[in-house]
Design a protein around this motif. Structure first.
Motif, PDB file in Angstrom:
ATOM      1  N   SER A 212       0.840  -1.201   0.000  1.00  0.00           N
ATOM      2  CA  SER A 212       0.000   0.000   0.000  1.00  0.00           C
ATOM      3  C   SER A 212       0.874   1.250   0.000  1.00  0.00           C
ATOM      4  N   GLY A 213       0.222   2.396  -0.133  1.00  0.00           N
ATOM      5  CA  GLY A 213       0.937   3.664  -0.168  1.00  0.00           C
ATOM      6  C   GLY A 213       0.974   4.243  -1.573  1.00  0.00           C
ATOM      7  N   LYS A 214       1.847   5.218  -1.763  1.00  0.00           N
ATOM      8  CA  LYS A 214       1.958   5.927  -3.040  1.00  0.00           C
ATOM      9  C   LYS A 214       3.148   5.414  -3.843  1.00  0.00           C
ATOM     10  N   LEU A 215       3.014   5.523  -5.155  1.00  0.00           N
ATOM     11  CA  LEU A 215       4.101   5.173  -6.063  1.00  0.00           C
ATOM     12  C   LEU A 215       4.102   6.193  -7.195  1.00  0.00           C
ATOM     13  N   ALA A 216       5.279   6.777  -7.457  1.00  0.00           N
ATOM     14  CA  ALA A 216       5.384   7.803  -8.502  1.00  0.00           C
ATOM     15  C   ALA A 216       5.857   7.184  -9.811  1.00  0.00           C
ATOM     16  N   ILE A 217       5.189   7.567 -10.900  1.00  0.00           N
ATOM     17  CA  ILE A 217       5.544   7.104 -12.244  1.00  0.00           C
ATOM     18  C   ILE A 217       5.727   8.331 -13.136  1.00  0.00           C
ATOM     19  N   ASP A 218       6.838   8.374 -13.868  1.00  0.00           N
ATOM     20  CA  ASP A 218       7.090   9.472 -14.805  1.00  0.00           C
ATOM     21  C   ASP A 218       6.543   9.128 -16.183  1.00  0.00           C
ATOM     22  N   VAL A 219       5.927  10.121 -16.812  1.00  0.00           N
ATOM     23  CA  VAL A 219       5.328   9.927 -18.130  1.00  0.00           C
ATOM     24  C   VAL A 219       5.807  11.043 -19.050  1.00  0.00           C
ATOM     25  N   SER A 220       6.430  10.687 -20.168  1.00  0.00           N
ATOM     26  CA  SER A 220       6.915  11.698 -21.117  1.00  0.00           C
ATOM     27  C   SER A 220       5.745  12.448 -21.741  1.00  0.00           C
ATOM     28  N   LEU A 221       5.887  13.763 -21.804  1.00  0.00           N
ATOM     29  CA  LEU A 221       4.839  14.614 -22.366  1.00  0.00           C
ATOM     30  C   LEU A 221       5.198  15.046 -23.779  1.00  0.00           C
TER      31      LEU A 221
END
Length: 569
Positions: free
Chosen positions: A120-129
């Motif tokens: 559980s908790g947060k997970l950061a994902i980077d996405v190219s714009l």
């Protein structure tokens, strides 16, 4: 008035009365015809879309949004996505990307062991714009799997549909061919024709009609009796679960190339398939901090280009070559879990077949911790069918750059070991020399084979060389500096100084051509990489039964190199 004039006046009156009578009868007839047949006639004239100013339907609500479509990927403005899909989006630069904060519980994997591992908790994902005319666009359809959305572009109405997979809906099947209309009265016009057996989504139920959406994205009304088998569609866990690509077995030996990705992606949209090349490894991921966060540079469009050409994608991940940060990371199991979780999500999103581990410059004292980490990472990746490869230098040499790799222990943990048989003389070397002389390369492979099975060893090949500048000081010492050059650029620099291919000198001891020149009192030297030198190194693949080659890096080579490598494998 004469008799003749009177007769003429009477005839004109009769004529006018006849005309009025004919017009009256025509009006009555047309009114009757229009009453009985007008609705049918006008209702079958194709009508336009009822909401021409709207071009997107999100969760059955109309929106007007400037969207982009590239490689069948739907891009929407970041601010719109932030307002309607996910609030926690941070736009970052260098490279331009959006960092999306996700709830781990919302990331659905079919495998029970992965569900437990994600926690559980947060997970950061980077996405190219994508940026166009100052507007930043988010690749929403690429992220459907984590947002539990279904984003589809329909070209005929030029419209985007976004459905929430967690929202139940009703669906029916068309009984017989029927007109989809823009209203429910007799005067409503036909928008399109729905075919027998077509599945129709019901948006709203009315007294005698359904307000519906067709499989092709048309919106309108159908009579209730035109649909059968009305059923409620509930959220499907399998439909929302993230999946992994099952890699096709590689022909052995195989060809691989690393693709350097900095603050922007190279444009490969017009590239043709390269014979003999099976794997692309873009430098997409970097360990960002000791907490295990990953900087992501992956791009959906690039991945689409590569898949269309039949390449496997092995995303490369580095430790940013920071030994102190790496040490703290290796001492923190929670950070390692976070790191692995992100790679699993990225691997699924971008349909990667593998991960290439490129951890370099690690404190020698962390050798065992690094080996343990490779084991944990590899186990999680291989459980999902991903190919795991690791980059290592040749045995011997620096503690942090070479001896830190326990090759004998690492080899069973991974599928392939890519030996970086280049940088014999590195960028800051105190003496000028070859990047990869044939003897140095062969000895490096032979020493590697003492610890790693040949069927796992991938030969690293340099698609670059170094131009060395030697400056003589007053005390007689020589300062040496260098810069890396691609093959074509190296050739052009020599030609600028009137040194052509026929002037190059072949050195048997290095297996390379050599050239030098003087400029402004300094001496410039270069050991060239080209077809002949690459062929000599590539011959080691067959000689030692290696798994294949990996070239550093895409874009530095000349096109003729690929024919040489195709012959070698």
């Amino acid at each position: 008035m004469t008799r003749m004039e009177k007769r003429k006046t009477i005839e004109e009156k009769k004529k006018n009365r006849l005309i009025k009578w004919i017009l009256g009868m025509a009006f009555i007839a047309s009114t009757i015809l229009f009453y009985f047949f007008g609705p049918y006639f006008f209702s079958n004239i194709p009508g336009g879309e009822e909401e021409p100013k709207f071009n997107l339907i999100f969760d059955n609500h109309w929106h007007r949004v400037d969207f982009l479509l590239e490689e069948n990927i739907v891009f929407l403005p970041v601010e719109w996505v932030k307002e309607h899909i996910v609030e926690e989006i941070e736009v970052l630069q260098n490279p331009l990307r959006a960092r999306v904060s996700l709830e781990k519980e919302e990331i659905v994997f079919q495998e029970e062991n992965l569900k437990e591992f994600m926690g559980s908790g947060k997970l950061a994902i980077d996405v190219s714009l994508l940026e166009k005319e100052g507007e930043k666009y988010f690749p929403l359809s690429g992220m459907d799997a984590v947002f539990h959305t279904n984003t589809i572009y329909y070209p005929e109405p030029d419209r985007v549909m976004i459905d929430l997979l967690k929202t139940p809906y009703y669906q029916g099947i068309v009984v017989e061919e029927e007109n989809l209309r823009d209203g429910t009265d007799l005067w409503s016009r036909r928008k399109t024709v729905v075919k027998k057996g077509e599945e129709i989504r019901i948006l709203e139920t009315m007294e005698e009609h359904y307000y519906v959406r067709t499989e092709k994205g048309h919106i309108g009304f159908l009579p209730k009796n035109s649909l059968i088998e009305i059923r409620k569609q509930l959220p499907n866990d399998e439909e929302m679960a993230m999946a992994f690509v099952e890699p096709e077995p590689l022909d052995k030996p195989f060809g691989m190339v690393w693709e350097y990705v900095g603050n922007s992606h190279p444009d490969r949209s017009l590239d043709e398939k390269i014979p003999g090349l099976s794997v692309i490894s873009p430098t997409w991921f970097d360990l960002e901090n000791e907490k295990g966060d990953v900087t992501g540079k992956a791009q959906f469009r690039y991945a689409s280009y590569m898949r269309k050409r039949g390449y496997q994608i092995w995303g490369l991940v580095t430790n940013s070559f920071d030994p102190d940060m790496t040490e703290a990371f290796l001492m923190n199991r929670e950070a390692q879990d976070r790191f692995i979780q992100q790679l699993l999500v990225y691997s699924s999103l971008y349909k990667m077949e593998g991960i290439n581990i490129d951890f370099e410059n690690i404190h020698y004292r962390n050798q065992q911790q690094f080996t343990d980490f490779v084991q944990r990472l590899s186990e999680k990746l291989r459980e999902q069918g991903l190919v795991v490869s690791i980059d290592v230098t040749i045995p011997g040499g620096s503690l942090n750059w070479s001896q830190v790799y326990d090759r004998e222990q690492i080899a069973p943990l991974v599928d392939y070991v890519c030996v970086m048989t280049y940088d014999e003389h590195w960028g800051s070397s105190p003496v000028a020399g070859s990047v990869a002389s044939i003897g140095w390369v062969e000895n490096g492979i032979k020493n590697t084979l003492k610890e790693v099975p040949a069927e796992k060893v991938v030969l690293g090949l340099p698609f670059y060389t170094r131009l060395w500048e030697e400056t003589k000081n007053q005390d007689g010492t020589i300062d040496v500096s260098s810069r890396a050059l691609g093959m074509e650029y190296a050739k052009s620099i020599l030609e600028e100084h009137h040194i052509y291919e026929e002037d190059w000198k072949w050195l048997e001891e290095t297996g390379q051509f050599y050239a030098e020149y003087e400029s402004e009192g300094n001496r410039y030297r270069i050991w060239l990489e080209e077809e002949r030198s690459i062929a000599k190194k590539a011959a080691l693949i067959e000689k030692y039964g290696l798994a294949g080659f990996a070239g550093w890096r895409k874009g530095f080579e000349t096109s003729s190199i690929w024919g040489v490598l195709k012959e070698a494998i």
